[in-house]
Write a protein that holds these residues in place. Sequence first.
Motif, short mmCIF file in Angstrom:
data_model
loop_
_atom_site.label_atom_id
_atom_site.label_comp_id
_atom_site.label_asym_id
_atom_site.label_seq_id
_atom_site.Cartn_x
_atom_site.Cartn_y
_atom_site.Cartn_z
N TYR A 141 0.86 -1.01 0.11
CA TYR A 141 -0.04 0.11 -0.06
C TYR A 141 0.85 1.15 0.01
O TYR A 141 0.93 2.01 1.06
N HIS A 186 1.28 3.25 -5.59
CA HIS A 186 0.35 2.35 -6.09
C HIS A 186 -0.90 3.12 -5.69
O HIS A 186 -2.18 2.36 -5.77
N PHE A 187 -0.91 4.35 -5.10
CA PHE A 187 -2.30 5.09 -4.69
C PHE A 187 -2.74 6.12 -5.87
O PHE A 187 -1.83 7.12 -5.90
N ILE A 188 -3.45 5.69 -6.82
CA ILE A 188 -3.63 6.74 -8.03
C ILE A 188 -4.42 7.96 -7.60
O ILE A 188 -5.35 7.78 -6.79
N ASN A 237 -9.69 11.93 -4.58
CA ASN A 237 -8.70 11.90 -3.19
C ASN A 237 -7.63 12.81 -3.13
O ASN A 237 -6.74 12.54 -2.24
N GLY A 242 -14.05 0.72 0.55
CA GLY A 242 -13.43 0.40 -0.57
C GLY A 242 -12.85 1.41 -1.28
O GLY A 242 -12.63 1.30 -2.55
N LEU A 243 -12.71 2.71 -0.60
CA LEU A 243 -12.35 3.87 -1.18
C LEU A 243 -10.94 4.20 -1.16
O LEU A 243 -10.33 5.23 -1.61
N GLY A 244 -10.31 3.34 -0.20
CA GLY A 244 -8.71 3.67 -0.28
C GLY A 244 -8.33 4.29 1.15
O GLY A 244 -7.18 4.61 1.25
N LYS A 245 -9.16 4.12 2.00
CA LYS A 245 -8.56 4.81 3.37
C LYS A 245 -7.48 4.03 3.93
O LYS A 245 -6.61 4.74 4.43
N THR A 246 -7.68 2.68 4.03
CA THR A 246 -6.63 1.84 4.52
C THR A 246 -5.19 1.99 3.75
O THR A 246 -4.12 2.16 4.17
N HIS A 247 -5.47 1.94 2.48
CA HIS A 247 -4.25 2.20 1.64
C HIS A 247 -3.49 3.41 1.75
O HIS A 247 -2.35 3.33 2.11
N LYS A 295 -3.18 -1.39 -12.23
CA LYS A 295 -3.32 -2.72 -11.32
C LYS A 295 -2.85 -4.06 -12.49
O LYS A 295 -2.15 -4.68 -12.08
N VAL A 355 -13.38 1.33 -5.20
CA VAL A 355 -12.02 0.68 -5.94
C VAL A 355 -12.05 -0.94 -5.52
O VAL A 355 -11.43 -1.77 -6.17
N ARG A 356 -12.60 -1.09 -4.31
CA ARG A 356 -12.60 -2.73 -3.96
C ARG A 356 -13.33 -3.60 -4.76
O ARG A 356 -12.54 -4.48 -5.52
N GLU A 381 -11.34 -3.82 -8.17
CA GLU A 381 -10.47 -4.74 -8.17
C GLU A 381 -10.79 -6.42 -8.03
O GLU A 381 -10.15 -7.17 -8.87
P1 ADP Z 1 -11.09 1.31 2.70
O1 ADP Z 1 -10.03 1.11 3.80
O2 ADP Z 1 -11.47 2.68 2.37
O3 ADP Z 1 -12.38 0.09 2.79
P2 ADP Z 1 -8.84 0.15 1.09
O4 ADP Z 1 -7.82 1.20 1.28
O5 ADP Z 1 -8.93 -1.23 1.62
O6 ADP Z 1 -10.23 0.68 1.17
O7 ADP Z 1 -8.76 -0.24 -0.55
C1 ADP Z 1 -9.73 -1.05 -1.26
C2 ADP Z 1 -8.69 -1.69 -2.47
O8 ADP Z 1 -8.75 -0.49 -3.45
C3 ADP Z 1 -7.21 -1.77 -1.96
O9 ADP Z 1 -6.81 -2.80 -2.48
C4 ADP Z 1 -6.66 -0.63 -2.35
O10 ADP Z 1 -5.15 -0.75 -2.81
C5 ADP Z 1 -7.50 -0.17 -3.54
N1 ADP Z 1 -7.51 1.22 -3.81
C6 ADP Z 1 -8.20 2.07 -3.23
N2 ADP Z 1 -7.74 3.34 -3.62
C7 ADP Z 1 -6.84 3.22 -4.78
C8 ADP Z 1 -6.27 4.17 -5.71
N3 ADP Z 1 -6.59 5.45 -5.51
N4 ADP Z 1 -5.45 3.72 -6.43
C9 ADP Z 1 -5.19 2.35 -6.44
N5 ADP Z 1 -5.56 1.44 -5.62
C10 ADP Z 1 -6.73 1.92 -4.86
#
Ligand code: ADP
Length: 474
Positions: A142, A146-148, A153, A182-187, A316, A340-341, A344
């Motif tokens: 993460y 890799h965070f587009i 965002n 699935g919007l990328g918070k954890t990432h 990806k 995004v999840r 994927e």
């Molecule tokens: P959340 O924590 O908001 O539920 P995650 O951080 O787990 O979401 O993101 C879900 C998936 O989408 C992860 O595999 C993450 O890598 C991917 N993802 C989310 N935002 C992006 C981004 N901007 N670019 C690339 N991958 C992303």
Amino acid sequence: MNQPLPKIWNACLAFIKDNISDQAFNTWFTPIVPIKISDNVLTLQVPSKFFYEWLEEHYLDLLKSALNKELGPGAKLVYNIVMEKKSTQNPFTLNIPSASKGKLKTQEVVTPLNLEPSKVKNPFIVPGLQKIKVDAQLNPNYTFEHFIEGDHNRLARSAGMAIAQKPGGTSFNPLLIYGGVGLGKTHLANAIGLQVKELYPEKTVLYVSTEKFTQQFIDAVKSNNRNDFIHFYQMIDVLIVDDVQFLSGKSATQDVFFHIFNHLHQKGKQIILTSDKAPVDIQDMEQRLISRFKWGLSADLQIPDLETRKEILLHKTRQDGIEISEGILDYIAKTIVSNVRELEGALISIMAQSSLNKKEITLPLVEKTLSNFIDNAKKEISIDFIQKTVCQYFKIDMEVLQSQTRKRDIVQARQLSMYFAKKFTSASLASIGEKIGKRDHATVLHACKTVKNLSETDKNFKVYIEELDKKITS
Ligand code: ADP
Ligand code: MG
């Protein structure tokens, strides 16, 4: 002439107190017990090895000055570390020479036989002689790379990058990243942690989910290690706590988190939080915590637009070393619009289909795979749908269902809605209550129990449940 121990130690404490904050003093010096003094050697008892290491790392100079002031330059310091439950029988001693010149260093520490890794209480601490190391628990995939970036965002991402350059040194403290699943918070939260580790290898970074934090706290309380738990978290430089909405309703954990938060914030340490809701919308959370969450920057993540979805997909596929034509990527990006999840997930299903059946990735294959995907998504039952179905079934208005009325048949309809929402959705009790007439989680819990009881004792009611179940799931 030997002076009495309490007098010397009190003088040292007075000097120390003058030089540090009250909170630091209470945390780190009040628990120290002076044991003895002889030949200019002062022996102090500290509650744990962690405690000793913390003192050594942060307050050695101060201790040294205090000691030199009271006992003269030849003063020495010895720590007795109390081992768990064995305190007096089995203390081990570390000799710290109080050198008169230069910074004090720990001598070759004699490893005490009873300090096995299993005795080191905190799960993150890798036992070592010189310095405590904390495994940051970050996901190495993460990264920012890799965070587009997209409009959805941009603010959160650039705040994250600024923080990584200067953890604790921006006004974004805490940074609260919020947005739907699935919007990328954890990432993003991980990307900040990884970047800090790269730029500042000496900083202690820690990622922890709120669930894990809560469990650790419960365990610590059970085993009487609450203070060690707090001390551990208070020594982190960059603390990332994921999904803080799960603190909802857990008042003891909120309380301890509040203290850790204050301590870190006061010391200029960086705090990064994520939540699936904006601070104001988090249920059952103490106001003083909510207000602190808003001290820094709250940045939300939205659903990425079509162009960004395409870019994410392209990234990806490149990452996985596969080639998919632009037309197909375009089709996927147009079809999956939720998050995004899911995007994927769709890509993974397509790749799995293609490799399982040894077929090329073609548009028909993609259409077929995604149609399953969309059907599945549609089958997800929403709380709204449940309420509508219940209202139709009992021929009542949604407004009445959600009102404050205590009329028996309405109460039952409301309770049934709550019961089915619990059964068919993954929503929390709090959010079910919020959606069904702004009730609290205890009301929902009570509703679920009542429906279950009635289903076992009331035949008519049992029929309602069966019929509604069919309507909701068909
Ligand atoms: P959340 O924590 O908001 O539920 P995650 O951080 O787990 O979401 O993101 C879900 C998936 O989408 C992860 O595999 C993450 O890598 C991917 N993802 C989310 N935002 C992006 C981004 N901007 N670019 C690339 N991958 C992303
Ligand atoms: Mg997450």
